[in-house]
Design a protein around this motif. Structure first.
Motif, short mmCIF file in Angstrom:
data_model
loop_
_atom_site.label_atom_id
_atom_site.label_comp_id
_atom_site.label_asym_id
_atom_site.label_seq_id
_atom_site.Cartn_x
_atom_site.Cartn_y
_atom_site.Cartn_z
N GLY A 1 0.80 -1.22 0.00
CA GLY A 1 0.00 0.00 0.00
C GLY A 1 0.83 1.26 0.00
N PHE A 2 2.15 1.12 -0.08
CA PHE A 2 3.01 2.29 -0.16
C PHE A 2 2.77 2.98 -1.51
CE2 PHE A 2 6.47 -0.07 2.49
CZ PHE A 2 5.66 0.01 3.62
N GLU A 3 2.90 4.28 -1.52
CA GLU A 3 2.71 5.06 -2.75
C GLU A 3 4.02 5.76 -3.11
OE1 GLU A 3 -0.73 7.59 -2.48
OE2 GLU A 3 -1.94 5.98 -1.58
N ASP A 4 4.07 6.29 -4.32
CA ASP A 4 5.23 7.05 -4.81
C ASP A 4 6.53 6.25 -4.65
OD1 ASP A 4 3.54 9.37 -5.20
OD2 ASP A 4 3.66 9.68 -3.04
N VAL A 5 6.47 4.95 -4.91
CA VAL A 5 7.60 4.05 -4.68
C VAL A 5 8.68 4.26 -5.73
CG1 VAL A 5 8.30 1.63 -4.55
CG2 VAL A 5 6.08 2.33 -3.61
N GLN A 6 9.91 4.45 -5.25
CA GLN A 6 11.08 4.57 -6.13
C GLN A 6 12.24 3.81 -5.49
OE1 GLN A 6 12.15 8.59 -7.49
NE2 GLN A 6 10.27 9.27 -6.50
#
Length: 169
Positions: free
Chosen positions: A32-37
């Motif tokens: 559910g993490f967002e903006d993953v890089q």
């Protein structure tokens, strides 16, 4: 949402713990993490989430265990904490690739003599140990306390991860 930077221990280093960064990014999104890089293949990932740092760490470690079948330690820092590490670097004139920062779960203990120390300089931080390796990290025989649970990144990597975090903010 908060931005966190996660550093995985013993991933894709010295032929151990093979983990494609595309799989790591997918695991983070599945949690559910967002903006993953991700950044380079050594287990560095930045993301945003509503979880606490501890909740994010526990969730990511559990997902990594499912994937790898073994425990992969995760050290999470906020951009503010990484900024503090960079700003308080006790070796500001040294090349970034000659400064290793061992990220720990708690305050370091440098009370015992260090094994293998030659020309390296070592300084304790809040939850990290800074080490300057003038002859190069790869040639050093220095053994820092906490290496069995902590994870080391050079200063260049920390600066890069901080830059990525600022772009998300």
């Amino acid at each position: 949402m908060s931005i966190y930077i996660a550093f995985l221990r013993s991933v894709n280093v010295g032929g151990t713990g093979k983990l494609p960064m595309s799989d790591l990014a997918r695991m983070c999104r599945d949690i559910g993490f967002e903006d993953v890089q991700t950044y380079i293949a050594s287990g560095n990932v930045i993301f945003s989430t509503d979880m606490t740092p501890e909740g994010a760490r526990v969730s990511l470690e559990a997902r990594l265990y499912e994937y790898c079948g073994k425990t992969i330690r995760v050290h999470i820092r906020t951009p503010k904490e990484i900024s503090q590490i960079v700003q308080t670097n006790p070796f500001p004139k040294a090349a970034g690739n000659q400064i290793g920062v061992l990220l720990l779960d708690g305050p370091p203990d440098l009370s015992a003599p260090l094994n293998g120390q030659q020309d390296e300089q070592v300084v304790a931080g809040a939850r990290e140990i800074y080490a300057h390796y003038p002859s190069g990290i790869g040639r050093s025989k220095l053994v820092l306390p906490g290496t069995s649970t902590g994870t080391t990144r050079n200063m260049n990597t920390l600066v890069k991860m901080l830059g990525l975090a600022h772009k998300l903010a």
